[in-house]
Design a protein around this motif. Structure first.
Motif, PDB file in Angstrom:
ATOM      1  N   TRP A 105      31.062 -41.054 -14.057  1.00 50.76           N
ATOM      2  CA  TRP A 105      31.305 -42.170 -14.967  1.00 50.76           C
ATOM      3  C   TRP A 105      30.042 -43.004 -15.154  1.00 50.76           C
ATOM      4  O   TRP A 105      29.257 -43.194 -14.215  1.00 50.76           O
ATOM      5  CB  TRP A 105      32.365 -43.094 -14.403  1.00 50.76           C
ATOM      6  N   SER A 106      29.881 -43.523 -16.346  1.00 51.28           N
ATOM      7  CA  SER A 106      28.828 -44.504 -16.590  1.00 51.28           C
ATOM      8  C   SER A 106      29.123 -45.727 -15.732  1.00 51.28           C
ATOM      9  O   SER A 106      30.285 -46.054 -15.459  1.00 51.28           O
ATOM     10  CB  SER A 106      28.812 -44.906 -18.069  1.00 51.28           C
ATOM     11  N   SER A 107      28.088 -46.422 -15.326  1.00 51.82           N
ATOM     12  CA  SER A 107      28.270 -47.649 -14.541  1.00 51.82           C
ATOM     13  C   SER A 107      28.985 -48.725 -15.348  1.00 51.82           C
ATOM     14  O   SER A 107      29.424 -49.730 -14.797  1.00 51.82           O
ATOM     15  CB  SER A 107      26.924 -48.162 -14.047  1.00 51.82           C
ATOM     16  N   HIS A 108      29.118 -48.526 -16.649  1.00 49.19           N
ATOM     17  CA  HIS A 108      29.765 -49.508 -17.521  1.00 49.19           C
ATOM     18  C   HIS A 108      31.259 -49.257 -17.699  1.00 49.19           C
ATOM     19  O   HIS A 108      31.923 -49.998 -18.415  1.00 49.19           O
ATOM     20  CB  HIS A 108      29.060 -49.552 -18.866  1.00 49.19           C
ATOM     21  N   VAL A 109      31.776 -48.230 -17.055  1.00 47.27           N
ATOM     22  CA  VAL A 109      33.210 -47.929 -17.107  1.00 47.27           C
ATOM     23  C   VAL A 109      33.858 -48.497 -15.853  1.00 47.27           C
ATOM     24  O   VAL A 109      33.397 -48.257 -14.741  1.00 47.27           O
ATOM     25  CB  VAL A 109      33.461 -46.407 -17.194  1.00 47.27           C
ATOM     26  N   LYS A 110      34.925 -49.250 -16.049  1.00 47.65           N
ATOM     27  CA  LYS A 110      35.649 -49.845 -14.931  1.00 47.65           C
ATOM     28  C   LYS A 110      36.932 -49.055 -14.685  1.00 47.65           C
ATOM     29  O   LYS A 110      37.535 -48.519 -15.610  1.00 47.65           O
ATOM     30  CB  LYS A 110      36.000 -51.310 -15.229  1.00 47.65           C
ATOM     31  N   HIS A 117      33.127 -58.493 -20.437  1.00 42.69           N
ATOM     32  CA  HIS A 117      31.955 -59.256 -20.010  1.00 42.69           C
ATOM     33  C   HIS A 117      30.820 -58.887 -20.953  1.00 42.69           C
ATOM     34  O   HIS A 117      30.633 -57.715 -21.261  1.00 42.69           O
ATOM     35  CB  HIS A 117      31.618 -58.896 -18.555  1.00 42.69           C
ATOM     36  N   ASN A 118      30.089 -59.862 -21.435  1.00 39.42           N
ATOM     37  CA  ASN A 118      28.977 -59.626 -22.362  1.00 39.42           C
ATOM     38  C   ASN A 118      29.415 -58.908 -23.641  1.00 39.42           C
ATOM     39  O   ASN A 118      28.683 -58.093 -24.189  1.00 39.42           O
ATOM     40  CB  ASN A 118      27.849 -58.846 -21.682  1.00 39.42           C
ATOM     41  N   GLY A 119      30.655 -59.158 -24.071  1.00 35.71           N
ATOM     42  CA  GLY A 119      31.097 -58.653 -25.364  1.00 35.71           C
ATOM     43  C   GLY A 119      31.957 -57.408 -25.353  1.00 35.71           C
ATOM     44  O   GLY A 119      32.419 -56.968 -26.401  1.00 35.71           O
ATOM     45  N   PHE A 120      32.201 -56.820 -24.178  1.00 32.04           N
ATOM     46  CA  PHE A 120      32.993 -55.587 -24.156  1.00 32.04           C
ATOM     47  C   PHE A 120      33.526 -55.292 -22.766  1.00 32.04           C
ATOM     48  O   PHE A 120      33.040 -55.833 -21.772  1.00 32.04           O
ATOM     49  CB  PHE A 120      32.157 -54.395 -24.618  1.00 32.04           C
ATOM     50  N   THR A 121      34.495 -54.384 -22.729  1.00 29.28           N
ATOM     51  CA  THR A 121      34.895 -53.727 -21.496  1.00 29.28           C
ATOM     52  C   THR A 121      35.364 -52.319 -21.842  1.00 29.28           C
ATOM     53  O   THR A 121      35.939 -52.092 -22.914  1.00 29.28           O
ATOM     54  CB  THR A 121      35.994 -54.486 -20.710  1.00 29.28           C
ATOM     55  N   VAL A 122      35.076 -51.389 -20.961  1.00 26.92           N
ATOM     56  CA  VAL A 122      35.553 -50.013 -21.072  1.00 26.92           C
ATOM     57  C   VAL A 122      36.317 -49.741 -19.777  1.00 26.92           C
ATOM     58  O   VAL A 122      35.750 -49.852 -18.691  1.00 26.92           O
ATOM     59  CB  VAL A 122      34.395 -49.006 -21.233  1.00 26.92           C
ATOM     60  N   VAL A 123      37.608 -49.416 -19.911  1.00 28.49           N
ATOM     61  CA  VAL A 123      38.471 -49.241 -18.743  1.00 28.49           C
ATOM     62  C   VAL A 123      39.092 -47.855 -18.797  1.00 28.49           C
ATOM     63  O   VAL A 123      39.589 -47.421 -19.838  1.00 28.49           O
ATOM     64  CB  VAL A 123      39.582 -50.313 -18.695  1.00 28.49           C
ATOM     65  N   ARG A 124      39.076 -47.196 -17.648  1.00 28.02           N
ATOM     66  CA  ARG A 124      39.620 -45.844 -17.548  1.00 28.02           C
ATOM     67  C   ARG A 124      40.547 -45.760 -16.336  1.00 28.02           C
ATOM     68  O   ARG A 124      40.249 -46.323 -15.290  1.00 28.02           O
ATOM     69  CB  ARG A 124      38.468 -44.854 -17.392  1.00 28.02           C
ATOM     70  N   GLY A 125      41.657 -45.040 -16.500  1.00 27.79           N
ATOM     71  CA  GLY A 125      42.587 -44.843 -15.401  1.00 27.79           C
ATOM     72  C   GLY A 125      43.917 -44.350 -15.912  1.00 27.79           C
ATOM     73  O   GLY A 125      44.113 -44.180 -17.116  1.00 27.79           O
TER      74      GLY A 125
END
Length: 181
Positions: A105-110, A117-125
Protein backbone atom coordinates in the motif's frame (compact mmCIF):
# COMPACT_ATOMS: atom_id res chain seq x y z
CA UNK A 1 5.20 2.43 -19.12
CA UNK A 2 2.19 4.41 -17.94
CA UNK A 3 2.95 6.36 -14.76
CA UNK A 4 1.98 9.52 -12.90
CA UNK A 5 3.85 12.72 -12.18
CA UNK A 6 3.17 15.73 -10.02
CA UNK A 7 4.45 19.21 -10.82
CA UNK A 8 4.38 22.66 -9.38
CA UNK A 9 1.91 24.73 -11.41
CA UNK A 10 3.11 25.24 -14.98
CA UNK A 11 4.84 21.85 -15.43
CA UNK A 12 7.77 22.80 -13.18
CA UNK A 13 9.75 20.19 -11.23
CA UNK A 14 12.79 21.19 -9.17
CA UNK A 15 13.23 24.28 -11.30
CA UNK A 16 13.10 22.36 -14.59
CA UNK A 17 10.47 23.43 -17.11
CA UNK A 18 8.79 20.42 -18.72
CA UNK A 19 6.71 20.60 -21.89
CA UNK A 20 3.62 18.69 -22.95
CA UNK A 21 4.74 15.80 -25.12
CA UNK A 22 8.25 14.33 -25.08
CA UNK A 23 10.96 15.38 -22.63
CA UNK A 24 14.42 13.79 -22.88
CA UNK A 25 17.46 13.69 -20.59
CA UNK A 26 20.76 11.77 -20.58
CA UNK A 27 20.73 9.69 -17.39
CA UNK A 28 18.22 7.96 -15.15
CA UNK A 29 19.32 7.10 -11.64
CA UNK A 30 16.37 7.17 -9.25
CA UNK A 31 18.41 8.59 -6.37
CA UNK A 32 20.32 11.20 -8.41
CA UNK A 33 18.87 12.25 -11.75
CA UNK A 34 16.49 11.59 -14.60
CA UNK A 35 12.80 12.36 -14.87
CA UNK A 36 10.89 10.96 -11.90
CA UNK A 37 7.35 9.62 -11.84
CA UNK A 38 5.44 6.90 -9.98
CA UNK A 39 3.53 3.82 -11.03
CA UNK A 40 1.06 4.33 -8.16
CA UNK A 41 -0.54 7.79 -8.44
CA UNK A 42 -0.73 8.19 -4.65
CA UNK A 43 3.06 7.97 -4.36
CA UNK A 44 3.26 11.38 -6.09
CA UNK A 45 1.87 12.80 -2.85
CA UNK A 46 5.08 11.81 -1.05
CA UNK A 47 6.98 14.35 -3.12
CA UNK A 48 4.43 17.08 -3.87
CA UNK A 49 1.67 18.54 -1.67
CA UNK A 50 -1.84 17.75 -2.87
CA UNK A 51 -3.24 21.28 -2.67
CA UNK A 52 -0.39 23.06 -4.50
CA UNK A 53 0.35 20.56 -7.27
CA UNK A 54 -0.79 19.54 -10.72
CA UNK A 55 -1.03 15.86 -11.61
CA UNK A 56 -0.36 14.26 -14.99
CA UNK A 57 -0.62 10.93 -16.73
CA UNK A 58 2.76 10.22 -18.34
CA UNK A 59 4.53 7.58 -20.40
CA UNK A 60 7.94 6.78 -18.93
CA UNK A 61 10.46 5.30 -21.37
CA UNK A 62 14.07 5.06 -22.42
CA UNK A 63 16.35 3.93 -19.60
CA UNK A 64 14.30 3.28 -16.46
CA UNK A 65 15.66 2.96 -12.91
CA UNK A 66 13.96 2.09 -9.62
CA UNK A 67 15.32 2.48 -6.10
CA UNK A 68 12.80 0.42 -4.15
CA UNK A 69 11.29 3.48 -2.47
CA UNK A 70 7.55 3.21 -3.08
CA UNK A 71 6.71 2.99 -6.81
CA UNK A 72 8.95 5.90 -7.85
CA UNK A 73 10.96 5.48 -11.04
CA UNK A 74 13.43 7.56 -12.98
CA UNK A 75 13.59 7.57 -16.76
CA UNK A 76 15.37 9.27 -19.66
CA UNK A 77 12.23 9.84 -21.74
CA UNK A 78 9.04 11.23 -20.24
CA UNK A 79 6.05 11.88 -22.47
CA UNK A 80 3.47 14.02 -20.71
CA UNK A 81 0.12 12.78 -21.93
CA UNK A 82 -2.68 14.46 -20.01
CA UNK A 83 -3.32 16.65 -17.02
CA UNK A 84 -5.62 15.00 -14.47
CA UNK A 85 -8.09 16.99 -12.44
CA UNK A 86 -8.39 16.07 -8.75
CA UNK A 87 -11.29 13.65 -9.33
CA UNK A 88 -9.45 11.89 -12.18
CA UNK A 89 -6.32 11.64 -10.05
CA UNK A 90 -8.14 9.76 -7.29
CA UNK A 91 -10.04 7.58 -9.77
CA UNK A 92 -6.68 6.52 -11.25
CA UNK A 93 -5.41 5.83 -7.73
CA UNK A 94 -8.43 3.67 -6.93
CA UNK A 95 -8.10 1.86 -10.26
CA UNK A 96 -4.45 1.15 -9.42
CA UNK A 97 -5.56 -0.54 -6.18
CA UNK A 98 -8.16 -2.59 -8.08
CA UNK A 99 -5.55 -3.68 -10.65
CA UNK A 100 -2.87 -4.41 -8.03
CA UNK A 101 -4.68 -5.45 -4.82
CA UNK A 102 -1.72 -7.33 -3.34
CA UNK A 103 1.02 -4.74 -3.89
CA UNK A 104 2.34 -2.83 -0.94
CA UNK A 105 0.00 0.00 0.00
CA UNK A 106 1.01 3.59 -0.57
CA UNK A 107 1.80 5.39 2.67
CA UNK A 108 -1.18 7.62 1.83
CA UNK A 109 -3.72 4.79 2.15
CA UNK A 110 -5.27 4.35 5.58
CA UNK A 111 -6.72 1.10 6.90
CA UNK A 112 -10.42 0.87 7.77
CA UNK A 113 -11.27 4.48 8.63
CA UNK A 114 -9.74 7.93 8.45
CA UNK A 115 -10.57 11.60 8.46
CA UNK A 116 -9.30 13.68 5.56
CA UNK A 117 -6.07 15.62 6.07
CA UNK A 118 -4.57 18.18 3.67
CA UNK A 119 -7.57 17.91 1.35
CA UNK A 120 -8.11 14.16 1.03
CA UNK A 121 -8.25 10.71 2.52
CA UNK A 122 -7.92 7.30 0.89
CA UNK A 123 -9.31 4.46 3.02
CA UNK A 124 -9.13 0.75 2.30
CA UNK A 125 -10.60 -2.21 4.17
CA UNK A 126 -13.53 -4.61 4.43
CA UNK A 127 -15.82 -1.74 5.55
CA UNK A 128 -13.95 1.52 4.90
CA UNK A 129 -15.21 4.73 6.52
CA UNK A 130 -14.18 8.32 5.85
CA UNK A 131 -15.08 11.87 6.78
CA UNK A 132 -13.72 15.27 5.87
CA UNK A 133 -14.15 19.02 5.78
CA UNK A 134 -15.72 21.11 3.03
CA UNK A 135 -13.84 20.53 -0.25
CA UNK A 136 -11.99 17.38 0.89
CA UNK A 137 -11.94 14.26 -1.31
CA UNK A 138 -13.02 10.93 0.18
CA UNK A 139 -11.72 7.88 -1.71
CA UNK A 140 -12.84 4.46 -0.49
CA UNK A 141 -11.81 0.95 -1.53
CA UNK A 142 -13.79 -1.96 -0.09
CA UNK A 143 -11.78 -5.16 -0.09
CA UNK A 144 -12.77 -8.76 0.26
CA UNK A 145 -11.60 -9.84 3.76
CA UNK A 146 -10.69 -13.32 2.49
CA UNK A 147 -8.68 -12.66 -0.69
CA UNK A 148 -7.86 -8.93 -0.36
CA UNK A 149 -9.24 -8.04 -3.80
CA UNK A 150 -11.03 -4.74 -4.17
CA UNK A 151 -14.78 -5.32 -4.59
CA UNK A 152 -16.02 -1.74 -4.73
CA UNK A 153 -14.58 1.75 -5.01
CA UNK A 154 -16.16 5.11 -4.33
CA UNK A 155 -15.10 8.73 -4.61
CA UNK A 156 -16.80 11.93 -3.49
CA UNK A 157 -15.94 15.46 -2.58
CA UNK A 158 -17.39 16.96 0.60
CA UNK A 159 -19.74 19.52 -0.94
CA UNK A 160 -21.87 20.45 2.07
CA UNK A 161 -25.06 19.25 0.38
CA UNK A 162 -24.83 15.59 -0.67
CA UNK A 163 -21.69 14.80 1.33
CA UNK A 164 -21.62 16.72 4.60
CA UNK A 165 -18.57 17.91 6.53
CA UNK A 166 -17.55 15.96 9.65
CA UNK A 167 -19.93 13.08 8.88
CA UNK A 168 -18.62 9.52 8.54
CA UNK A 169 -19.53 7.76 5.28
CA UNK A 170 -19.20 4.20 4.04
CA UNK A 171 -18.40 3.04 0.50
CA UNK A 172 -22.04 3.62 -0.54
CA UNK A 173 -21.85 7.13 0.91
CA UNK A 174 -24.40 6.27 3.52
CA UNK A 175 -23.96 8.06 6.83
CA UNK A 176 -22.59 6.05 9.73
CA UNK A 177 -23.67 7.05 13.21
CA UNK A 178 -24.17 5.46 16.58
CA UNK A 179 -21.66 3.56 18.66
CA UNK A 180 -19.01 3.17 15.93
CA UNK A 181 -16.90 6.04 17.17
Amino acid sequence: MIAYKAFRPGLICLGYQFVMGMNVTDKANCRKNGFHSAENPLDCLSYYPFKDSEFYLVDAGGDIDEDGTDSKISCTELRILKQLNRKEFFLHALAYMVDHPHREWSSHVKADRAAAHNGFTVVRGPDPLACGKQGDYLALAKENPVNGKIEQIALAQVDGETILPDVWYDVNFEKRTGGLF
